[in-house]
Structures are given as C-alpha cells and as structure tokens.
Design a protein around this motif. Structure first.
Motif, PDB file in Angstrom:
ATOM      1  N   HIS A 178      -6.414   5.792   1.361  1.00  0.00           N
ATOM      2  CA  HIS A 178      -6.200   6.979   0.522  1.00  0.00           C
ATOM      3  C   HIS A 178      -4.745   7.142   0.084  1.00  0.00           C
ATOM      4  N   MET A 179      -3.958   6.056   0.170  1.00  0.00           N
ATOM      5  CA  MET A 179      -2.603   6.112  -0.384  1.00  0.00           C
ATOM      6  C   MET A 179      -2.627   6.183  -1.903  1.00  0.00           C
ATOM      7  N   ASN A 180      -3.777   5.930  -2.504  1.00  0.00           N
ATOM      8  CA  ASN A 180      -3.909   6.057  -3.953  1.00  0.00           C
ATOM      9  C   ASN A 180      -4.030   7.512  -4.383  1.00  0.00           C
ATOM     10  N   PHE A 181      -3.997   8.427  -3.424  1.00  0.00           N
ATOM     11  CA  PHE A 181      -3.951   9.869  -3.702  1.00  0.00           C
ATOM     12  C   PHE A 181      -2.594  10.432  -3.276  1.00  0.00           C
ATOM     13  N   GLN A 182      -1.541   9.755  -3.672  1.00  0.00           N
ATOM     14  CA  GLN A 182      -0.225  10.125  -3.177  1.00  0.00           C
ATOM     15  C   GLN A 182       0.262  11.467  -3.716  1.00  0.00           C
ATOM     16  N   THR A 239      -0.189  18.098   4.944  1.00  0.00           N
ATOM     17  CA  THR A 239      -0.885  18.163   6.236  1.00  0.00           C
ATOM     18  C   THR A 239      -2.400  18.036   6.099  1.00  0.00           C
ATOM     19  N   MET A 240      -2.881  17.833   4.908  1.00  0.00           N
ATOM     20  CA  MET A 240      -4.335  17.740   4.679  1.00  0.00           C
ATOM     21  C   MET A 240      -4.864  16.393   5.158  1.00  0.00           C
ATOM     22  N   PRO A 241      -5.974  16.357   5.870  1.00  0.00           N
ATOM     23  CA  PRO A 241      -6.610  15.082   6.241  1.00  0.00           C
ATOM     24  C   PRO A 241      -6.925  14.268   4.983  1.00  0.00           C
ATOM     25  N   ARG A 242      -6.670  12.991   5.042  1.00  0.00           N
ATOM     26  CA  ARG A 242      -6.725  12.164   3.835  1.00  0.00           C
ATOM     27  C   ARG A 242      -8.119  12.070   3.220  1.00  0.00           C
ATOM     28  N   HIS A 243      -9.168  12.241   4.013  1.00  0.00           N
ATOM     29  CA  HIS A 243     -10.502  12.129   3.437  1.00  0.00           C
ATOM     30  C   HIS A 243     -10.830  13.308   2.515  1.00  0.00           C
ATOM     31  N   ASN A 244      -9.976  14.324   2.509  1.00  0.00           N
ATOM     32  CA  ASN A 244     -10.189  15.477   1.619  1.00  0.00           C
ATOM     33  C   ASN A 244      -9.459  15.349   0.279  1.00  0.00           C
ATOM     34  N   TYR A 245      -8.625  14.318   0.141  1.00  0.00           N
ATOM     35  CA  TYR A 245      -7.857  14.172  -1.097  1.00  0.00           C
ATOM     36  C   TYR A 245      -8.740  14.069  -2.339  1.00  0.00           C
ATOM     37  N   PRO A 246      -9.839  13.306  -2.307  1.00  0.00           N
ATOM     38  CA  PRO A 246     -10.681  13.259  -3.511  1.00  0.00           C
ATOM     39  C   PRO A 246     -11.219  14.634  -3.916  1.00  0.00           C
ATOM     40  N   THR A 270      -5.936   4.222  -9.404  1.00  0.00           N
ATOM     41  CA  THR A 270      -7.343   4.545  -9.587  1.00  0.00           C
ATOM     42  C   THR A 270      -8.088   4.601  -8.261  1.00  0.00           C
ATOM     43  N   SER A 271      -9.169   5.352  -8.284  1.00  0.00           N
ATOM     44  CA  SER A 271      -9.935   5.588  -7.062  1.00  0.00           C
ATOM     45  C   SER A 271     -11.355   5.053  -7.205  1.00  0.00           C
ATOM     46  N   ASN A 272     -11.805   4.336  -6.194  1.00  0.00           N
ATOM     47  CA  ASN A 272     -13.213   4.003  -6.019  1.00  0.00           C
ATOM     48  C   ASN A 272     -13.441   3.839  -4.526  1.00  0.00           C
ATOM     49  N   TRP A 273     -14.656   3.635  -4.117  1.00  0.00           N
ATOM     50  CA  TRP A 273     -14.941   3.634  -2.685  1.00  0.00           C
ATOM     51  C   TRP A 273     -14.169   2.532  -1.952  1.00  0.00           C
ATOM     52  N   PHE A 274     -13.993   1.374  -2.608  1.00  0.00           N
ATOM     53  CA  PHE A 274     -13.296   0.270  -1.937  1.00  0.00           C
ATOM     54  C   PHE A 274     -11.799   0.539  -1.852  1.00  0.00           C
ATOM     55  N   LEU A 275     -11.177   0.955  -2.960  1.00  0.00           N
ATOM     56  CA  LEU A 275      -9.734   1.210  -2.950  1.00  0.00           C
ATOM     57  C   LEU A 275      -9.385   2.369  -2.032  1.00  0.00           C
ATOM     58  N   ASP A 276     -10.218   3.399  -2.018  1.00  0.00           N
ATOM     59  CA  ASP A 276      -9.955   4.526  -1.116  1.00  0.00           C
ATOM     60  C   ASP A 276      -9.893   4.052   0.324  1.00  0.00           C
ATOM     61  N   TRP A 277     -10.795   3.137   0.679  1.00  0.00           N
ATOM     62  CA  TRP A 277     -10.817   2.593   2.044  1.00  0.00           C
ATOM     63  C   TRP A 277      -9.670   1.612   2.272  1.00  0.00           C
ATOM     64  N   ALA A 278      -9.500   0.655   1.353  1.00  0.00           N
ATOM     65  CA  ALA A 278      -8.507  -0.407   1.541  1.00  0.00           C
ATOM     66  C   ALA A 278      -7.085   0.124   1.543  1.00  0.00           C
ATOM     67  N   CYS A 326       0.812  -1.221   0.000  1.00  0.00           N
ATOM     68  CA  CYS A 326       0.000   0.000   0.000  1.00  0.00           C
ATOM     69  C   CYS A 326       0.843   1.268   0.000  1.00  0.00           C
ATOM     70  N   THR A 327       2.093   1.176   0.417  1.00  0.00           N
ATOM     71  CA  THR A 327       2.914   2.385   0.524  1.00  0.00           C
ATOM     72  C   THR A 327       3.999   2.482  -0.540  1.00  0.00           C
ATOM     73  N   GLN A 328       4.362   1.357  -1.183  1.00  0.00           N
ATOM     74  CA  GLN A 328       5.499   1.383  -2.097  1.00  0.00           C
ATOM     75  C   GLN A 328       5.124   1.438  -3.565  1.00  0.00           C
ATOM     76  N   PHE A 329       3.862   1.103  -3.911  1.00  0.00           N
ATOM     77  CA  PHE A 329       3.500   1.120  -5.329  1.00  0.00           C
ATOM     78  C   PHE A 329       3.566   2.526  -5.910  1.00  0.00           C
ATOM     79  N   ASN A 330       3.458   3.538  -5.055  1.00  0.00           N
ATOM     80  CA  ASN A 330       3.449   4.908  -5.571  1.00  0.00           C
ATOM     81  C   ASN A 330       4.823   5.574  -5.531  1.00  0.00           C
ATOM     82  N   HIS A 331       5.865   4.846  -5.143  1.00  0.00           N
ATOM     83  CA  HIS A 331       7.202   5.441  -5.074  1.00  0.00           C
ATOM     84  C   HIS A 331       8.265   4.645  -5.825  1.00  0.00           C
TER      85      HIS A 331
END
Length: 214
Positions: free
Chosen positions: A143-147, A155-162, A132-140, A102-107
């Motif tokens: 929100h690392m898919n919004f890297q 410093t933004m809370p992750r639920h605001n990334y979308p 890609t983003s959908n409700w399941f991936l965002d949760w699973a 979850c943390t290394q695919f984006n780097h």
C-alpha cells in the motif's frame, strides 16, 4: 551520496562542493549503491549505532543473539559460517532492492528542497505521489502506492487507504491541490530521471561558477 531536488544541487555546484563525487552521474551509480546496500549495510550500521548511542542494551543483546541463532540454525544446513553469511547477505540485498524501489518512487521525483513554509496539506501533496492501484500492486507495494493518503492520515492502518482515496482526491480538487498518480513503471523511471536532472543542475551550476571565477 546523492543530491536531490533543485536548490540543493545548485547550491553545491555554485560553491564547488562535492569535488570528488560525480553527482552528474548519480542516476547511474544509484543502481550500484543505494538499492543493493541500504538494508544490508546502512541500516545494520544505523541499528547498532543508535542502540549504543541511546544505551538500549537489551536491543543490542537481542541483535547479537540473532547472529548467534542464525549461525546455530543455518550453519549445519548451509555448511559453515561463511556460507551462512553469504546467504544472509544475498537475501538482504534482494530485500534492499525491494525496499528502495517501493519506498522511493513516491518521494525522490517530487519536490525535495528546503522548507518553503507551505500549509500542511500543500506540503504533503508537493512532496509525495501515488501510483496506480490494483489488487496485486496494493499487495506487492504494501500500500505504498497510497502515499498521499498515508501523509494525510499517517496513523491509519494501510488496508483502509483505498477507502479514503476518493475523499483525498475530492479534497485536493476542492482546494486546487495537485493529486499526482502515475503508472508504476513511470513512477520507477521518474526516480532515475529525477536523479539525472538534479545531477545536471549540480554540474551546470559548477560550470557557471567556474566561468564567472575565470
């Protein structure tokens, strides 16, 4: 150990560094080392190391009492200290797999070399990617898919990334910056491909250096 990017593997290969480490196979031993053991072993050692180095004795105390409490509560249920240890280690290995992917695919597949002194926005989009983003991936993925958005607004809370993704895309488009977004399985596969590519660069540089010396 792993070599990432292009310049570092080439430098190591040219200087014949890492003689006893098969970096050209790092995309294979990656599965047996980094994902299963970074959380249960590496992080545990680092936690104690930095607690002792910085003399944060209260942290050391609570880490030690956690082990005691874990044994006290789980020992009678699981049947002894060894069973508790195996159960805890198993859970941490599962957590470690989840954490790494979850943390290394984006780097790891992105630019991973020495500082090239780019401007700040260019550096962020060069070194990270979204999936890609959908409700399941965002949760699973937490929100690392919004890297990219995370790097733009750390410093933004992750639920605001979308909410800010359209602005990040528009910013990149306006200034001619790449906005890398992949399907999640492609992003995972790119980790392995990047490791393989870096290992091959190391091996080629090693072989070329050997030919020149001969």
């Amino acid at each position: 150990p792993f070599l990432l990017g292009k310049e570092t593997p080439a430098k190591w290969g040219k200087n014949h560094w890492g003689r006893w480490i098969p970096f050209h196979r790092q995309h294979q031993y990656f599965f047996l080392t980094f994902p299963p053991f970074v959380v249960p072993i590496v992080f545990q050692i680092e936690n104690f190391y930095w607690a002792f180095i910085k003399a944060t004795w209260m942290d050391v105390f609570w880490m030690m009492t956690f082990m005691v409490r874990r044994q006290y509560f789980l020992g009678p249920v699981l049947g002894g200290a060894w069973s508790v240890f195996k159960f805890y280690f198993f859970v941490r290995i599962l957590e470690s797999h989840y954490f790494v992917w979850c943390t290394q695919f984006n780097h790891i597949p992105m630019e991973f070399d020495v500082e090239k002194y780019k401007d700040w926005p260019s550096l962020q989009v060069a070194t990270t990617a979204n999936c890609t983003s959908n409700w399941f991936l965002d949760w699973a993925l937490g929100h690392m898919n919004f890297q990219i958005e995370h790097h733009f607004f750390p410093t933004m809370p992750r639920h605001n990334y979308p909410k800010v993704r359209p602005y990040a895309k528009e910013f990149c488009k306006k200034h001619g910056l790449p906005y890398t977004q992949k399907p999640v399985l492609t992003a995972f596969a790119d980790v392995v491909r990047a490791l393989k590519r870096s290992g091959e660069i190391w091996q080629e540089a090693w072989e070329m250096s050997s030919i020149k010396q001969d």
